[in-house]
Design a protein around this motif. Structure first.
Motif, PDB file in Angstrom:
ATOM      1  N   SER A  21       1.062  -0.887  -0.677  1.00  0.00           N
ATOM      2  CA  SER A  21      -0.136   0.054  -0.290  1.00  0.00           C
ATOM      3  C   SER A  21       1.212   1.108  -0.079  1.00  0.00           C
ATOM      4  O   SER A  21       2.010   1.099   0.250  1.00  0.00           O
ATOM      5  N   CYS A  22       0.418   2.604  -0.562  1.00  0.00           N
ATOM      6  CA  CYS A  22       1.080   3.612  -0.538  1.00  0.00           C
ATOM      7  C   CYS A  22       0.202   4.588  -0.088  1.00  0.00           C
ATOM      8  O   CYS A  22      -0.513   4.785  -1.091  1.00  0.00           O
ATOM      9  N   ALA A  23       0.218   5.537   0.979  1.00  0.00           N
ATOM     10  CA  ALA A  23      -0.375   6.656   0.949  1.00  0.00           C
ATOM     11  C   ALA A  23      -0.351   8.034  -0.051  1.00  0.00           C
ATOM     12  O   ALA A  23       1.329   8.025   0.946  1.00  0.00           O
ATOM     13  N   ALA A  24      -0.566   8.154  -1.124  1.00  0.00           N
ATOM     14  CA  ALA A  24       0.406   9.658  -1.277  1.00  0.00           C
ATOM     15  C   ALA A  24      -0.259  10.997  -1.228  1.00  0.00           C
ATOM     16  O   ALA A  24      -2.091  11.409  -1.714  1.00  0.00           O
ATOM     17  N   SER A  25       0.004  11.602  -0.173  1.00  0.00           N
ATOM     18  CA  SER A  25      -0.865  12.696   0.599  1.00  0.00           C
ATOM     19  C   SER A  25      -0.057  14.038  -0.170  1.00  0.00           C
ATOM     20  O   SER A  25       0.895  14.220  -0.712  1.00  0.00           O
ATOM     21  N   GLY A  26      -1.298  14.517  -1.269  1.00  0.00           N
ATOM     22  CA  GLY A  26      -0.926  15.947  -1.625  1.00  0.00           C
ATOM     23  C   GLY A  26      -1.589  16.152  -2.790  1.00  0.00           C
ATOM     24  O   GLY A  26      -2.148  15.365  -3.674  1.00  0.00           O
ATOM     25  N   THR A  27      -2.550  16.949  -3.386  1.00  0.00           N
ATOM     26  CA  THR A  27      -3.542  17.587  -4.076  1.00  0.00           C
ATOM     27  C   THR A  27      -2.497  17.451  -5.209  1.00  0.00           C
ATOM     28  O   THR A  27      -3.676  16.874  -6.295  1.00  0.00           O
ATOM     29  N   ILE A  28      -1.882  17.099  -6.078  1.00  0.00           N
ATOM     30  CA  ILE A  28      -1.281  16.583  -7.110  1.00  0.00           C
ATOM     31  C   ILE A  28      -1.060  15.441  -7.352  1.00  0.00           C
ATOM     32  O   ILE A  28      -1.436  14.927  -8.652  1.00  0.00           O
ATOM     33  N   PHE A  29      -1.616  14.118  -6.680  1.00  0.00           N
ATOM     34  CA  PHE A  29      -1.039  12.826  -7.104  1.00  0.00           C
ATOM     35  C   PHE A  29      -2.691  13.066  -6.939  1.00  0.00           C
ATOM     36  O   PHE A  29      -3.349  11.982  -8.186  1.00  0.00           O
ATOM     37  N   SER A  30      -3.985  13.930  -6.944  1.00  0.00           N
ATOM     38  CA  SER A  30      -5.358  12.860  -7.114  1.00  0.00           C
ATOM     39  C   SER A  30      -5.928  12.695  -8.760  1.00  0.00           C
ATOM     40  O   SER A  30      -6.591  12.032  -8.409  1.00  0.00           O
ATOM     41  N   ILE A  31      -5.079  13.596  -9.400  1.00  0.00           N
ATOM     42  CA  ILE A  31      -5.785  13.253 -10.858  1.00  0.00           C
ATOM     43  C   ILE A  31      -4.201  13.083 -11.347  1.00  0.00           C
ATOM     44  O   ILE A  31      -3.847  13.436 -13.176  1.00  0.00           O
ATOM     45  N   SER A  32      -2.904  12.823 -10.680  1.00  0.00           N
ATOM     46  CA  SER A  32      -2.062  12.321 -11.800  1.00  0.00           C
ATOM     47  C   SER A  32      -2.055  10.588 -11.833  1.00  0.00           C
ATOM     48  O   SER A  32      -2.297  10.085 -11.319  1.00  0.00           O
ATOM     49  N   ALA A  33      -1.464  10.219 -12.969  1.00  0.00           N
ATOM     50  CA  ALA A  33      -0.949   8.446 -12.825  1.00  0.00           C
ATOM     51  C   ALA A  33      -0.150   8.097 -11.674  1.00  0.00           C
ATOM     52  O   ALA A  33       0.855   9.263 -11.230  1.00  0.00           O
ATOM     53  N   MET A  34       0.380   7.237 -10.935  1.00  0.00           N
ATOM     54  CA  MET A  34       0.508   6.815 -10.200  1.00  0.00           C
ATOM     55  C   MET A  34       1.277   5.779 -10.400  1.00  0.00           C
ATOM     56  O   MET A  34       1.288   4.522 -11.055  1.00  0.00           O
TER      57      MET A  34
END
Length: 116
Positions: A21-34
């Motif tokens: 699991s990965c918790a990515a905090s920050g609005t930049i991640f919300s619409i980004s490919a991961m």
């Protein structure tokens, strides 16, 4: 401010499963490919799986058919998962998640060791 926290690694026998699991905090991640990458000792970091905002996925040939990437989107935090099945000793590495393409900052990663 962005933060990446990976978890779920451990020691597993060959052929076994593991879910990262990965918790990515920050609005930049919300619409980004991961993406999930891994780095084995003495080797360069390798991108193994990516997922777009809309859920389209792509995998390295070395993990195709064994690994599955998925994501849960929230306003400020994206959780990215990597389901790993039929693990092999060569999957041993530190696993990292990040935006795809990656930001300069990386998390601490989570160690996956596949060994009998």
């Amino acid at each position: 401010q962005v933060q990446l926290v990976e978890s779920g690694g451990g020691l597993v026998q060959p052929g076994g499963p593991l879910r990262l699991s990965c918790a990515a905090s920050g609005t930049i991640f919300s619409i980004s490919a991961m993406g999930w990458s891994r780095q084995a000792p003495g080797k360069q970091r390798e991108l193994v799986a990516t997922i777009t905002f809309g859920g389209s996925t792509n995998y390295a040939d070395s993990v195709k058919g064994r690994f599955t990437i998925s994501r849960d989107n929230a306003k400020n935090t994206v959780t990215v998962y990597l389901q790993m099945n039929s693990l092999k000793p060569e999957d041993t590495a530190v696993y990292y998640c990040n935006r795809s393409p990656p930001l300069r900052n990386w998390g601490q990663g989570t160690q996956v060791t596949v060994s009998s």
